[in-house]
Design a protein around this motif. Structure first.
Motif, PDB file in Angstrom:
ATOM      1  N   PHE A 199      -5.219   4.246 -76.454  1.00 22.65           N
ATOM      2  CA  PHE A 199      -5.340   3.103 -77.347  1.00 22.65           C
ATOM      3  C   PHE A 199      -6.618   3.211 -78.168  1.00 22.65           C
ATOM      4  O   PHE A 199      -6.613   3.129 -79.388  1.00 22.65           O
ATOM      5  N   LEU A 200      -7.724   3.439 -77.460  1.00 19.57           N
ATOM      6  CA  LEU A 200      -9.022   3.519 -78.141  1.00 19.57           C
ATOM      7  C   LEU A 200      -9.080   4.727 -79.073  1.00 19.57           C
ATOM      8  O   LEU A 200      -9.515   4.639 -80.231  1.00 19.57           O
ATOM      9  N   GLY A 201      -8.629   5.857 -78.544  1.00 23.41           N
ATOM     10  CA  GLY A 201      -8.674   7.091 -79.323  1.00 23.41           C
ATOM     11  C   GLY A 201      -7.832   7.028 -80.586  1.00 23.41           C
ATOM     12  O   GLY A 201      -8.273   7.401 -81.671  1.00 23.41           O
ATOM     13  N   LEU A 202      -6.610   6.509 -80.438  1.00 24.88           N
ATOM     14  CA  LEU A 202      -5.727   6.398 -81.606  1.00 24.88           C
ATOM     15  C   LEU A 202      -6.331   5.469 -82.655  1.00 24.88           C
ATOM     16  O   LEU A 202      -6.342   5.775 -83.844  1.00 24.88           O
ATOM     17  N   THR A 203      -6.834   4.330 -82.188  1.00 19.45           N
ATOM     18  CA  THR A 203      -7.389   3.346 -83.123  1.00 19.45           C
ATOM     19  C   THR A 203      -8.548   3.950 -83.903  1.00 19.45           C
ATOM     20  O   THR A 203      -8.583   3.903 -85.138  1.00 19.45           O
ATOM     21  N   LEU A 204      -9.501   4.524 -83.187  1.00 25.02           N
ATOM     22  CA  LEU A 204     -10.685   5.057 -83.860  1.00 25.02           C
ATOM     23  C   LEU A 204     -10.344   6.254 -84.747  1.00 25.02           C
ATOM     24  O   LEU A 204     -10.883   6.403 -85.850  1.00 25.02           O
ATOM     25  N   TRP A 246       6.814   1.879 -77.052  1.00 24.61           N
ATOM     26  CA  TRP A 246       6.508   1.474 -78.431  1.00 24.61           C
ATOM     27  C   TRP A 246       5.017   1.372 -78.697  1.00 24.61           C
ATOM     28  O   TRP A 246       4.592   1.301 -79.857  1.00 24.61           O
ATOM     29  N   LYS A 247       4.221   1.381 -77.619  1.00 26.54           N
ATOM     30  CA  LYS A 247       2.790   1.096 -77.795  1.00 26.54           C
ATOM     31  C   LYS A 247       2.064   2.114 -78.687  1.00 26.54           C
ATOM     32  O   LYS A 247       1.411   1.732 -79.639  1.00 26.54           O
ATOM     33  N   PRO A 248       2.147   3.426 -78.395  1.00 30.58           N
ATOM     34  CA  PRO A 248       1.361   4.356 -79.223  1.00 30.58           C
ATOM     35  C   PRO A 248       1.733   4.283 -80.705  1.00 30.58           C
ATOM     36  O   PRO A 248       0.856   4.199 -81.556  1.00 30.58           O
TER      37      PRO A 248
END
Lengths: 458, 154
Positions: A199-204, A246-248
């Motif tokens: 979550f953090l990695g994808l967002t950043l 669906w989250k990623p």
């Protein structure tokens, strides 16, 4: 490990010193090293745990052999970026500036900040390319769980071997930084990290892609939306969720759309969004005119520029407004750029790099040029075979296969939709697409070599 | 049979790499830069074929002189690579490529002095060259090695 580190350190140092002093031996040593590494890995002579070290070392040498040439900057766009960075250093960052380079955080914020300690010229020549050199290594980690260590290494090496990686990208800092973040998006999407890390990695990573280069941002948005669209479609057809949860993809979609439209609505007074809207209109109008045989009623549209002029004074009026031109005049300008005469099949009026990719300039090439074109077509065939394997085998993540198909569509669009390749740069599109397509290429060559699809670890 | 196929694929991949890296362009002595034939590389061929505008220290001295001492608002003319240098030093608003501009500075990079030509433009790495303007030596206002700056006034 010590041997790997020492070898790569020697290679990188030799490349940097030789390039700075313009001693011509560096590229020969690098080519020999890359061929040797390819053979050793293909024959299983290198321990896979050392692959990342070799990938980074080779990648850094490949990038520095261009960026470290001579004592100043190398490239075209990089000079305009330097002008923009210097302007910000002297006058501060004006978020409303119509300068396209000033919309890039690395140019407008990071470089001026770091200039207190590192000269901007050396940030552009050494620091950011050293960051970009990690892309093959990052992609290796992204691919390895899908296709195995050896194939992942070879896929990463193919990307590194492309002229776009070694020459074009190091000459444009905002694209270089943005593509590094795009590789991280790939990693966080497909490597089995823990949920909160993903979550953090994808967002950043997505934020990093978007705020550094508008073109890569729009390509990333296209890929993410394409994957989401295909996931929705197939989930509806199969009446169950296909692929990952669906989250990623949900996080990726929300991040990219919010950041893209939010950020670019504010910076440059929304100029980049207006530019893209204009570009889409141009491509549609000129493409239709080029393909249709009947006359098209001229329409007035705004001229699109693919590079943005760095201005000293920030514009207070709506940026990107230019005199209207008819489609006929746009086509005339397009033909002047491509060297086409407007006659014959519309593909023959495409720009040179596209004609090379399609083999349309085979007859006018030297015998060496013809050999290259045959090899080029073989790699394209390998990619198509690999895509077929990915789709048919069905054991790869759905989101990855969807990404491959979207990227293939983007590349084919560049080849077959007139004006698109000039508007967005065919070589840049190809390089961005290779982030998804490189494994397909390796699978394709593997199939050609063995006559069958092998298990991942072979 | 399978070994032969594997060997063939390896040969194809290595051959493709030798082309795409610019190695073949360099060792074949190719000089084509006005159209796409075989891929070239800055690292291999930058000096032999002048593929990329690598400035010398003299060129940088000349550009710095222009940025510090040239009269403001006077247009500056140069070839494509000279223009890029000027742009990087913040002089993009003054660039002209028109010979008919009566009062202008003309920046001749070292390589232009040696070859007598400069780039009219570039498209995807391909270059179009034309002769540099002929200017009397009494209009020279700065020189560092082969890099020169002229001030042309009608």
């Amino acid at each position: 490990m010590k041997k790997a580190l020492v070898l790569m350190l020697l290679l990188v140092t030799e490349t940097a010193v030789a390039s700075l002093n313009r001693v011509g031996i560096a590229p020969y040593i690098l080519v020999a090293a890359m061929i040797a590494m390819f053979l050793l890995v293909a024959l299983g002579k290198i321990n896979p745990k050392y692959y990342p070290i070799y990938l980074y070392g080779l990648g850094l040498s490949a990038v520095w052999q261009t960026s470290m040439l001579g004592s100043y900057l190398v490239g075209v766009d990089i000079h305009t970026e330097m002008a923009s960075a210097k302007y910000v250093i002297e006058h501060g960052w004006n978020i409303a500036s119509s300068d396209g380079n000033a919309t890039s955080l690395v140019v407008a914020v990071v470089t001026p900040f770091l200039s207190k300690w590192i000269d901007p010229v050396w940030q552009f020549k050494a620091l950011y390319p050293a960051m970009f050199a990690a892309v093959p290594m990052i992609l290796f980690f992204a691919y390895r769980h899908m296709i195995g260590d050896k194939k992942a290494f070879l896929a990463a090496m193919f990307i590194m071997a492309m002229p776009m990686f070694t020459m074009e990208t190091p000459s444009m800092i905002k694209g270089l930084v943005s593509q590094t973040f795009l590789a991280l998006v790939m990693l966080f999407m497909f490597h089995p990290f823990k949920s909160w890390v993903k979550f953090l990695g994808l967002t950043l990573s997505i934020i990093g892609v978007v705020v550094n280069h508008y073109t890569v941002a729009f390509v990333a948005a296209s890929i993410v939306l394409g994957i989401l669209g295909m996931k929705l479609l197939f989930s509806l057809i199969m009446r169950r969720t296909v692929g990952y949860s669906w989250k990623p993809i949900g996080i990726a979609t929300v991040c990219v759309m919010v950041t893209l439209f939010g950020y670019y609505s504010i910076v440059s007074q929304g100029g980049m969004i207006a530019t893209v809207k204009g570009a889409v209109t141009h491509v549609a109008n000129v493409a239709i005119s080029m393909v249709k045989t009947s006359d098209v009623t001229p329409t007035t549209t705004s001229v699109v520029t693919t590079t943005t002029v760095a201005t000293k004074e920030p514009s207070t009026t709506t940026p990107q407004s230019t005199p209207d031109l008819t489609v006929d005049k746009l086509m005339q300008g397009y033909l002047e750029r491509t060297g086409g005469d407007g006659d014959g099949l519309y593909l023959e009026n495409q720009e040179p790099i596209v004609k090379t990719a399609l083999g349309l300039d085979f007859a006018s090439s030297t015998w060496l040029g013809r050999i290259f074109r045959v090899l080029q077509l073989i790699t394209e065939l390998a990619i198509m075979i690999g895509v077929g394997i990915l789709v048919i085998k069905r054991k790869y993540p759905f989101e990855y296969i969807a990404g491959v198909l979207v990227c293939l569509a983007l590349v084919l669009g560049c080849l077959f939709i007139p004006f698109l390749s000039i508007t967005v740069s065919a070589t840049r599109f190809y390089q961005l697409s290779l982030i998804f397509l490189a494994p397909a290429l390796v699978l394709g060559f593997d199939f050609l070599a063995r006559g069958r699809v092998c298990a991942e670890q072979e | 049979m399978r070994r032969a196929r594997v060997a063939l694929v390896i040969v194809i991949v290595i051959s493709y790499f030798l082309f795409s890296s610019g190695f073949v362009y360099e060792i074949s002595g190719a000089t084509t830069t006005t159209r796409m034939d075989t891929p070239f590389s800055f690292a291999f061929s930058a000096d032999r074929v002048d593929l990329i505008g690598l400035p010398t220290h003299d060129d940088l001295s000349a550009v710095k002189w222009i940025s510090q001492h040239a009269l403001p608002k006077i247009p500056i003319q140069s070839g494509y690579d000279g223009v890029l240098l000027l742009w990087g030093f913040g002089m993009q608003d003054r660039i002209t490529n028109e010979d008919y501009v009566n009062t202008r500075y003309v920046f001749i990079m070292s390589k232009y002095s040696k070859t007598g030509r400069w780039e009219e433009g570039r498209n995807g790495g391909l270059r179009i060259l034309k002769p540099i303007p002929k200017i009397d030596s009494d209009k020279l206002v700065f020189q560092s090695g082969d890099a020169k700056v002229y001030f042309v006034r009608s």
